[in-house]
Design a protein around this motif. Structure first.
Motif, short mmCIF file in Angstrom:
data_model
loop_
_atom_site.label_atom_id
_atom_site.label_comp_id
_atom_site.label_asym_id
_atom_site.label_seq_id
_atom_site.Cartn_x
_atom_site.Cartn_y
_atom_site.Cartn_z
N UNK A 35 50.85 26.66 -67.57
CA UNK A 35 51.80 26.35 -68.64
C UNK A 35 51.14 25.75 -69.86
N UNK A 36 49.79 25.70 -69.87
CA UNK A 36 49.07 25.09 -70.98
C UNK A 36 49.61 23.69 -71.29
N UNK A 37 49.66 22.87 -70.26
CA UNK A 37 50.15 21.50 -70.42
C UNK A 37 49.07 20.65 -71.08
N UNK A 38 49.45 19.97 -72.16
CA UNK A 38 48.53 19.09 -72.86
C UNK A 38 48.35 17.82 -72.03
N UNK A 39 47.09 17.52 -71.66
CA UNK A 39 46.78 16.37 -70.81
C UNK A 39 45.66 15.55 -71.42
N UNK A 40 45.64 14.26 -71.10
CA UNK A 40 44.53 13.39 -71.51
C UNK A 40 43.35 13.66 -70.59
N UNK A 41 42.20 14.00 -71.18
CA UNK A 41 41.01 14.28 -70.39
C UNK A 41 40.00 13.14 -70.45
N UNK A 42 40.19 12.21 -71.37
CA UNK A 42 39.29 11.07 -71.45
C UNK A 42 39.71 10.10 -72.54
N UNK A 43 39.37 8.84 -72.33
CA UNK A 43 39.62 7.78 -73.30
C UNK A 43 38.48 6.79 -73.20
N UNK A 44 38.18 6.11 -74.30
CA UNK A 44 37.14 5.11 -74.24
C UNK A 44 37.05 4.31 -75.52
N UNK A 45 36.07 3.42 -75.53
CA UNK A 45 35.86 2.57 -76.70
C UNK A 45 34.38 2.51 -77.09
N UNK A 46 33.59 3.44 -76.55
CA UNK A 46 32.15 3.41 -76.76
C UNK A 46 31.64 4.24 -77.93
N UNK A 47 32.53 4.64 -78.82
CA UNK A 47 32.09 5.34 -80.02
C UNK A 47 31.83 6.82 -79.84
N UNK A 48 31.20 7.39 -80.85
CA UNK A 48 31.03 8.84 -80.94
C UNK A 48 30.16 9.41 -79.82
N UNK A 49 29.12 8.71 -79.41
CA UNK A 49 28.26 9.24 -78.34
C UNK A 49 29.01 9.32 -77.02
N UNK A 50 29.80 8.30 -76.72
CA UNK A 50 30.60 8.33 -75.50
C UNK A 50 31.62 9.47 -75.58
N UNK A 51 32.25 9.63 -76.73
CA UNK A 51 33.22 10.70 -76.93
C UNK A 51 32.55 12.06 -76.72
N UNK A 52 31.37 12.26 -77.31
CA UNK A 52 30.66 13.54 -77.18
C UNK A 52 30.40 13.89 -75.72
N UNK A 53 30.17 12.88 -74.88
CA UNK A 53 29.90 13.15 -73.47
C UNK A 53 31.13 13.71 -72.75
N UNK A 54 32.30 13.58 -73.34
CA UNK A 54 33.54 14.08 -72.73
C UNK A 54 33.88 15.50 -73.15
N UNK A 55 33.15 16.04 -74.14
CA UNK A 55 33.44 17.39 -74.60
C UNK A 55 32.82 18.39 -73.63
N UNK A 56 33.63 19.35 -73.21
CA UNK A 56 33.26 20.30 -72.17
C UNK A 56 32.93 21.65 -72.79
N UNK A 57 31.75 22.18 -72.53
CA UNK A 57 31.32 23.44 -73.13
C UNK A 57 32.13 24.64 -72.64
N UNK A 58 32.98 24.44 -71.63
CA UNK A 58 33.82 25.51 -71.09
C UNK A 58 35.27 25.41 -71.55
N UNK A 59 35.57 24.48 -72.46
CA UNK A 59 36.97 24.23 -72.82
C UNK A 59 37.20 24.20 -74.32
N UNK A 60 38.46 24.33 -74.65
CA UNK A 60 38.97 24.04 -75.97
C UNK A 60 39.63 22.67 -75.84
N UNK A 61 39.27 21.73 -76.71
CA UNK A 61 39.80 20.37 -76.63
C UNK A 61 40.16 19.84 -78.01
#
Length: 133
Positions: A35-61
């Motif tokens: 159903x293409x449900x929009x879900x939270x895949x990650x949250x944090x407070x460690x800035x851009x490098x921490x955020x980049x680690x959550x980006x998945x090369x197999x996904x659209x996010x």
């Protein structure tokens, strides 16, 4: 093409979005299930490098990060926090799914507001850099 289910997790996503209060805090969302449900895949407070680690090369996010900006007006300096949203297409995402990124972006954007919105893709495994469009 299937639509995006933005209602199932609407409250949780809104809470995560409004929780972005300090520079470096971020949230990443993606699509899950048939159903293409929009879900939270990650949250944090460690800035851009921490955020980049959550980006998945197999996904659209999609996501947002809180940034702090120093502004000067009439000699008075103020520091404002702003949310920057982004859409991301991983290097292994197929052409059909990539085309859905643009189509689904509107539905996701309707759920949040931001100062600036960016679209980027993973560009090179040799440089580990992103291409901003």
């Amino acid at each position: 093409m299937a639509s995006v289910d933005t209602k199932t997790n609407e409250a949780a996503i809104a809470d995560a979005w409004h929780g972005l209060q300090n520079a470096g805090e971020w949230v990443v969302v993606g699509l899950e299930g048939p159903n293409n449900t929009l879900v939270i895949e990650g949250q944090g407070s460690g800035g851009i490098e921490e955020l980049r680690s959550q980006l998945d090369s197999n996904k659209v996010q999609w996501g947002a990060i809180c940034v702090s900006a120093l502004e000067t007006f009439s000699g008075v300096e103020t520091r404002n926090r702003n949310r920057v949203t982004f859409s991301f297409s991983g290097k292994n995402v197929g052409a059909v799914r990539k085309s859905q990124l643009a189509q689904h972006k509107g539905a996701v954007k309707d759920e949040v507001e931001a100062l600036l919105s960016l679209t980027f893709t993973y560009s090179s495994p040799q440089t580990n850099r992103f291409l901003v469009k």
